[in-house]
Design a protein around this motif. Structure first.
Motif: not given
Ligand code: ADP
Ligand code: MG
Length: 597
Positions: A283-295
């Motif tokens: 990812l480029m700096t300043g960009r963030y992912p879309v993540v859904i985690l069940m831990i």
């Protein structure tokens, strides 16, 4: 003043302040109670952002008639009986504080019927005092209505945000629970309008589709279990499920990294960072992912009793969970994400393309550094300027750092303009430079009448939005209007787009709106650019000349002249450099001319 014990009602109100910060906190507590009661269907209704009414209806176990009143007493809970049990909490609630707190600062009505009872019970409580109690015919389950929240705590009332913002907090919250419990049917109605409905199929991807839309769900990868690493047996106790977004699906803030620990939504900077690390270089700096985690970890591995709303937890072995998260996310990405280099048909200006360009630029820069050519820009001044332009928004006060007069020499790779100035050679990134020019034009034009900014669409466009997107639009309607989007809310999850920023007419209006929504999504991160600035930055980015576009000599000259007029010409509105500078003396040094006659 002498020391006195506070009257109970005052003590209760103070305690309530810890747990119930805003209407969304009430929704959280009531939904958690419904989940703890084994509900399969949960209906959440609110009016006026939850201030007037919050009602949660469930089909769970219900409260037996003889315990209904007790449920509203402080420290009354059916979920915990000894301090020892605190070490292995399996329910969402356990403190027995929520109902008592809520009842002390609102008017509450309860209707409930336990499975083995033939009649239901109803209660009415105001400011913690029982007003009415009786029996009624009622379905199995529980209905709790909370009216006039904070009516007797004016200080708290004063700090509530506008209705749309409170509604958005509630939408986000319901969204999270719907994702954490895909086998439960959630329905959310705000002012009579249904905005979230999940079918309880148990499939998280179904929920993601409903909440984030089909397009987003197509870019999500299901978590792949990591091969067991026999040297790290500790990690085995950590189970991770959920979905991670492809790198191309990225956002401008971390709010789209959603983490659940043992079915509870948590805020954990370190675990979010583990996720971000897993995307390293993708990812480029300043960009963030879309993540859904069940831990999921064994209950005794976590202390949930450290934060009033339990949003923060303390892990017994944080490093173990950290590395499990990082390894699993990375593994899933490496196994399934298509390699960006090999991907065909990358479109100029698309996020994929931009990421590729950034990598190329970095590689080129490294090569140049290695050759010790000393091609450099003044990092310190760039950082200063970008920081100021991102946070203060008023570039008028930025001290003008004049560019020297430059003579255009030509274009490299249809992307960079080569120019000469009295101090040496300049390489300009045509896209970044044009973004800067447009941004400053836009900022100064904002004082002119709205009509010059906004372009009516020939035909209004009806666009379907995901519930969270709609909530964002409602919250930022004014900001969006200020930059030229004219939007009308148009029934359930649809809006009508009537006008878009004039700078934007060449693109697809719906894409423009989606991009804008992603920018204004409330980050509430200190130091981040305001929604409005981000939005303007976005508009300019879209409208700017793209890299890969051949420019005529006159066009290049015009662009350089315009850049010279800018207040902060060294960076684009997103803080990236617009130019690199190779000073004359550096050239001389490299060619061994320094001191030569
Ligand atoms: P806690 O959830 O920490 O136990 P609360 O004040 O939220 O405390 O609730 C008090 C008690 O009321 C719960 O322990 C539970 O027994 C009962 N209760 C509350 N809401 C519900 C519900 N929706 N269905 C069944 N029982 C409920
Ligand atoms: Mg509770």
């Amino acid at each position: 003043m002498a020391i006195r014990i506070l009257p109970e009602q005052v003590a209760m109100q103070i305690a309530a302040g810890e747990v119930i910060e805003r209407p969304a906190s009430v929704v959280k507590e009531l939904v958690e109670n419904a989940l703890d009661a084994g509900a399969r269907t949960i209906l959440i209704e609110i009016e006026e952002g939850g201030r007037k009414l919050i009602r949660v209806t469930d089909d769970g176990s219900g409260i037996p008639a003889d315990q209904a009143e007790l449920a509203f007493c402080r420290y009354a809970t059916s979920k915990l009986s000894s301090a020892q049990e605190l070490e292995s909490i399996a329910t969402l609630g356990f403190r027995g504080e929520a109902l008592a707190s809520i009842a002390s600062i609102s008017h509450v009505a309860l209707t409930t019927r336990a499975y083995d009872e033939s009649l239901g019970t109803n209660l009415r409580i105001a400011a913690g005092q029982l007003i009415e109690k009786g029996s009624v015919g009622a379905p199995h389950g529980t209905i709790i209505s909370v009216e006039h929240l904070f009516y007797n705590t004016p200080a708290r009332l004063k700090f509530l945000k506008q209705e749309a913002t409170e509604r958005q907090h509630i939408t986000t919250l319901v969204t999270r629970y719907a994702m954490a419990y895909p086998h439960i049917r959630f329905r959310f109605e705000a002012d009579g309008r249904e905005t979230i409905y999940t079918n309880g199929s148990g499939d998280l991807l179904d929920v993601i589709r409903t909440i984030h839309g089909l397009e987003t769900s197509r870019h999500m990868l299901s978590i792949q279990p990591v091969e067991p690493d026999h040297s790290r047996t500790d990690i085995h106790s950590v189970e991770i499920g959920g979905y991670v977004g492809l790198p191309s699906l990225n956002r401008s803030n971390r709010n789209h990294i959603t983490l659940f620990l043992n079915g509870r939504w948590i805020q954990d900077t370190s675990l979010s960072y583990a996720v971000i690390q897993a995307y390293h270089t993708m990812l480029m700096t300043g960009r963030y992912p879309v993540v859904i985690l069940m831990i999921n970890i064994p209950p005794h591995e976590v202390d949930v009793n450290v934060h009033p709303t339990k949003a923060e937890v303390r892990l017994r072995q944080p490093e173990t969970v950290f590395s499990a998260v990082q390894r699993t996310v990375r593994h899933t990405l490496l196994e399934q994400a298509p390699s960006p280099q090999l991907k065909a048909g990358i479109v100029w200006g698309s996020p994929d393309w931009a990421a590729r360009r950034d990598r190329l630029m970095q590689a080129t820069k490294n090569q140049i550094d290695q050759m010790n050519l000393g091609l450099r820009y003044n990092e310190a001044s760039i950082e200063n300027i970008s920081e100021r332009s991102e946070t203060s928004g008023s570039e008028e006060i930025t001290p003008r750092k004049k560019l020297p007069m430059m003579r255009v020499l030509g274009q490299v790779g249809s992307t960079y303009i080569v120019a000469e100035g009295p101090e040496g050679l300049f390489l300009l990134d045509q896209h970044a430079a044009h973004e800067r020019v447009l941004y400053e034009q836009f900022m100064s034009e904002r004082v002119k009448p709205q009509a010059t900014l906004s372009q009516e669409l020939l035909e209004a466009l009806v666009i379907e939005l995901a519930p969270e997107q709609l909530a964002t639009v409602e919250t930022h309607l004014d900001t969006l209007r200020d930059v030229g989007f004219h939007i009308e809310i148009f029934g359930r999850n649809t809006v009508q787009l009537r006008a878009i920023p004039a700078l934007f007419v060449s693109g697809d209006p719906a894409d423009a709106l989606f991009a804008a929504i992603s920018d204004v999504e409330c980050g509430e991160m200190p130091g981040e650019a305001t929604a409005e600035q981000k939005l303007i930055g976005r508009v300019c980015k879209q409208a700017a000349i793209k890299a890969g576009q051949q420019l005529s000599f006159a066009e290049m000259q015009a662009l350089v002249r315009q850049l010279e007029q800018c207040n902060a010409p060294q960076t684009c509105p997103h803080g990236r450099p617009t130019m690199l500078h190779l000073p004359a003396e550096e050239l001389a040094r490299q060619f061994g001319r320094l001191g030569a006659i």
